[in-house]
Design an enzyme around this catalytic site. Structure first.
Site, mmCIF file in Angstrom:
data_model
loop_
_atom_site.group_PDB
_atom_site.id
_atom_site.type_symbol
_atom_site.label_atom_id
_atom_site.label_comp_id
_atom_site.label_asym_id
_atom_site.label_seq_id
_atom_site.Cartn_x
_atom_site.Cartn_y
_atom_site.Cartn_z
ATOM 1 N N HIS A 149 11.854 -4.796 -46.635
ATOM 2 C CA HIS A 149 12.640 -6.454 -46.373
ATOM 3 C C HIS A 149 14.298 -6.465 -46.379
ATOM 4 C CE1 HIS A 149 8.991 -8.066 -46.599
ATOM 5 N NE2 HIS A 149 8.669 -7.837 -47.514
ATOM 6 N N ASN B 267 31.891 4.097 -32.914
ATOM 7 C CA ASN B 267 30.276 3.510 -32.493
ATOM 8 C C ASN B 267 28.801 4.192 -32.980
ATOM 9 O OD1 ASN B 267 31.494 0.532 -33.409
ATOM 10 N ND2 ASN B 267 31.814 0.109 -30.817
ATOM 11 N N SER C 153 36.281 1.248 -29.831
ATOM 12 C CA SER C 153 36.734 0.100 -29.648
ATOM 13 C C SER C 153 38.191 0.460 -28.589
ATOM 14 C CB SER C 153 36.738 -0.631 -30.464
ATOM 15 O OG SER C 153 38.182 -2.004 -30.718
ATOM 16 N N PRO D 87 1.916 13.099 13.240
ATOM 17 C CA PRO D 87 1.860 12.388 12.031
ATOM 18 C C PRO D 87 0.690 11.942 11.089
ATOM 19 C CG PRO D 87 3.951 11.863 13.032
ATOM 20 C CD PRO D 87 2.988 12.197 14.110
ATOM 21 N N SER E 7 -6.007 8.108 4.438
ATOM 22 C CA SER E 7 -5.512 7.332 4.119
ATOM 23 C C SER E 7 -3.835 6.677 3.673
ATOM 24 C CB SER E 7 -6.590 5.572 3.892
ATOM 25 O OG SER E 7 -5.398 4.251 3.947
ATOM 26 N N SER E 8 -2.846 5.693 3.801
ATOM 27 C CA SER E 8 -2.196 5.392 2.972
ATOM 28 C C SER E 8 -2.764 5.009 1.829
ATOM 29 C CB SER E 8 -1.248 3.932 3.401
ATOM 30 O OG SER E 8 -0.873 4.406 4.342
ATOM 31 N N SER F 268 0.746 -1.320 0.077
ATOM 32 C CA SER F 268 0.297 -0.036 -0.064
ATOM 33 C C SER F 268 0.873 1.143 0.586
ATOM 34 C CB SER F 268 -0.754 -0.247 1.148
ATOM 35 O OG SER F 268 0.216 -0.068 2.932
ATOM 36 N N LYS G 86 37.754 3.438 -34.617
ATOM 37 C CA LYS G 86 36.235 2.562 -34.881
ATOM 38 C C LYS G 86 35.447 3.791 -34.025
ATOM 39 C CE LYS G 86 34.220 -1.491 -34.802
ATOM 40 N NZ LYS G 86 32.953 -1.579 -34.578
ATOM 41 N N GLU H 238 22.705 3.220 -29.034
ATOM 42 C CA GLU H 238 22.495 1.633 -28.657
ATOM 43 C C GLU H 238 22.180 2.324 -27.677
ATOM 44 O OE1 GLU H 238 26.957 0.599 -28.488
ATOM 45 O OE2 GLU H 238 26.523 0.390 -31.033
#
Length: 463
Positions: free
Chosen positions: A183, A321, A313, A125, A134-135, A99, A319, A326
Site C-alpha cells: 500500500h 529523470n 529538464s 497476377p 483468395s485474399s 479483407s 536534474k 517512462e
C-alpha cells in the site's frame, strides 16, 4: 518535371501507374482510394506475403496446377520480396479494404512483374501468382506467419535478454536489505535482490505466455479461398503449401482444421496479442517500481541510483529523470490501445469473412516491435546500469515501524503495536522502545529484530 506514367488495365478499365513502379492497376487504385494514414505495412508483413506466394507457387508446381517454369519464376521473384529488395513497391495504406485485397493484389502484381523478367511467358497476377488462392485466405495466412516470426525472432529473444539482465541484478543485490512496502507504506524487510527476483519471474512467465501464444498462430487459413470451401484450389494444396511455409520460415505451421473459422474469425490473433498486452503490463509494473525506488535523489526513496542517460529538464540544472522507464510506460499504453483495436476487430467478423484483417495485422506487429525493441533498451540502458544505495537502505530499514511485526510471536500483537506506535511518536526505533519497555533484552533484540533474518521464512529468536 512531370512524372512519367504507363497505362495499366484491370477489369474496371485503364489507370495511370508510375513508369518505374513494379505494381499494377489494382495497387494503383488502392493508392488513390486510401490516402488515409500514411501508414503502410512494414518488413514483417511484406516478408510474410512473399513467403505465402513462394509456398503457393511451389505447391501449385508440385500439383501441376501451373507450368513449372512459371512457378520457378514466381518462386525467384517471391524470394526477392522475402529478402526485402522491393519494399518501396508496397505503397498501400494499412486502412484499406477489410479483407486486405489491395495488399494481396499488390504482392501479386509486383511478383508477376518480376517473374515476367525471368521467363518467356505471360505471368499473370491472378491466374498464376494468385492461383488457388483468395485474399480472404492469403491475408490471414500472412497475418499468422508475420505474427509468428515476430514473436519467435524478435519478441522472445528480447524478453530473454531482459530476463537475464534482471537475473544479474537479482544476484548483485541479494545482500541489500531494505524496507518492503505494501500500500506504499512501510512493511517488513526484503532484499533488493528478492524484488528483482520477482521482476525476473514476471518476465519468465511472460516468455512462457508468448511461447504458448505461438501455438495460436500455427493453423493457417490458406486453402480456404473465398469463403472457406476451397473452391478453385487443389484438395492437397493447403497442406502442401503449409509444409512449404514451415520449410521456408523455420516455424511450425499447419493447415487450419476449419477454414471457415480461420477466415471468418481472428480469435487466434486476439488471444496471441493478449500475451503481448500482459507482458507489456509486466514491463510497466517493473518500470514503475524502479522509478519509485530511484526517486530523489535526496527527497525520495533513494534506494537505487538510476543511470544518467540524458539531462532531465530544460530549466532545472542537474536534474536526471528515469526516461527509459517512462518510455516503457508509454509502450504499455500503446500496446493496450492496440489490444483494444485487435479485440474489437477480431470480434467484428460477419458471416464468412472478418473485415478487419489489415488493422489487426498492423497493430499486432506494432506491439511486437515495441515490446521487442523496448525490452532491449530497458535491459541495456536502464536495468544493467542501476546501482544499490546499500547504506541508505540499511539505515531506512532500521527506522521502519514494520520491524515490530517480528515481535508478535514473542510479546503478542497488542504489545508489538504499542511498541510501534511509541517508536513513531517519540522518534525512536522499534528496537530502542522494545528494550526500554523491558519486552526484550539487548541480545534478544539483536536476534529478534535482525532485518536480514526477516527476509526468510521462520520465527526469529526460536532455538
Amino acid at each position: 518535371m512531370a512524372e512519367e506514367y504507363r497505362i495499366e488495365r484491370d477489369s474496371i478499365g485503364e489507370v495511370q501507374v508510375p513508369a518505374d513502379a513494379l505494381w499494377g492497376a489494382q495497387t494503383q487504385r488502392a493508392v488513390q482510394n486510401f490516402p488515409i494514414s500514411g501508414l503502410t505495412f512494414g518488413r514483417r508483413f511484406i516478408r510474410a506475403l512473399g513467403v505465402v506466394k513462394q509456398a503457393a507457387a511451389r505447391a501449385n508446381s508440385d500439383l501441376e496446377m501451373i507450368d513449372a517454369s512459371i512457378a520457378a519464376a514466381i518462386d525467384d521473384a517471391a524470394e526477392e520480396v522475402i529478402q526485402g529488395d522491393h519494399d518501396e513497391h508496397f505503397p498501400v495504406d494499412v486502412f484499406q479494404t477489410g479483407s486486405g485485397t489491395s495488399s494481396n493484389m499488390n504482392a501479386n502484381e509486383v511478383i508477376a512483374r518480376l517473374a515476367n523478367e525471368r521467363v518467356d511467358a505471360d505471368v499473370h497476377p491472378n491466374d498464376h501468382v494468385n492461383f488457388g488462392q483468395s485474399s480472404n485466405d492469403v491475408i490471414p495466412t500472412a497475418m499468422h506467419v508475420a505474427g509468428l516470426l515476430a514473436l519467435e525472432e524478435d519478441v522472445l529473444p528480447a524478453l530473454e535478454h531482459l530476463r537475464d539482465a534482471l537475473a544479474d541484478q537479482e544476484a548483485a543485490f541479494a545482500g541489500v536489505v531494505k524496507t518492503g512496502r505494501t500500500h506504499l507504506q512501510d512493511a517488513t524487510p526484503v532484499t533488493l535482490g528478492q524484488e528483482f527476483g520477482g521482476y525476473r519471474t514476471q518476465i519468465e512467465h511472460g516468455i512462457g505466455r508468448v511461447q504458448r501464444a505461438t501455438g495460436e498462430l500455427a493453423p493457417l487459413a490458406l486453402g480456404g479461398t473465398a469463403v472457406g470451401t476451397g473452391l478453385n484450389t487443389h484438395e492437397e494444396f493447403a497442406s502442401l503449401a503449409a509444409t512449404y511455409i514451415s520449410e521456408i520460415t523455420g516455424v511450425d505451421v499447419h493447415e487450419a482444421p476449419d477454414h471457415f473459422e480461420a477466415q471468418a474469425a481472428h480469435d487466434a490473433m486476439g488471444q496471441a496479442h493478449a500475451a503481448l498486452r500482459t507482458v507489456a503490463g509486466s514491463m510497466t509494473k517493473i518500470a514503475n517500481d524502479l522509478r519509485l525506488l530511484a526517486s530523489g535523489p535526496r527527497n525520495g526513496l533513494e534506494e537505487i541510483t538510476q543511470p544518467e542517460n540524458q539531462p532531465g529538464s530544460s530549466i532545472m540544472p542537474g536534474k536526471v529523470n528515469p526516461v527509459i522507464a517512462e518510455a516503457i510506460n508509454q509502450v504499455h499504453v500503446q500496446v493496450v490501445g492496440n489490444d483494444a483495436a485487435i479485440a474489437a476487430g477480431a470480434a467484428g467478423g460477419q458471416l464468412e469473412l472478418n473485415l478487419y484483417k489489415p488493422v489487426i495485422a498492423h497493430n499486432f506487429l506494432e506491439s511486437a516491435r515495441l515490446i521487442a525493441d523496448g525490452s532491449e533498451v530497458f535491459a541495456d540502458r536502464f536495468i544493467v546500469r542501476l546501482s544499490a544505495n546499500q547504506e541508505h537502505c540499511e539505515e531506512q530499514v532500521e527506522w521502519s515501524m514494520a520491524l515490530a511485526t517480528a515481535l508478535n510471536p514473542h510479546i503478542g500483537y497488542d504489545k508489538a503495536a504499542e511498541t510501534a506506535k511509541t517508536a513513531l511518536e517519540e522518534g525512536k526505533t522499534v528496537r530502542e522502545v522494545a528494550i526500554e519497555k523491558g519486552y526484550l533484552t539487548p541480545d534478544e533484540a539483536d536476534e529478534v529484530l535482525d532485518p536480514a533474518k526477516m527476509t526468510t521464512p521462520g520465527i526469529l529468536g526460536d532455538d
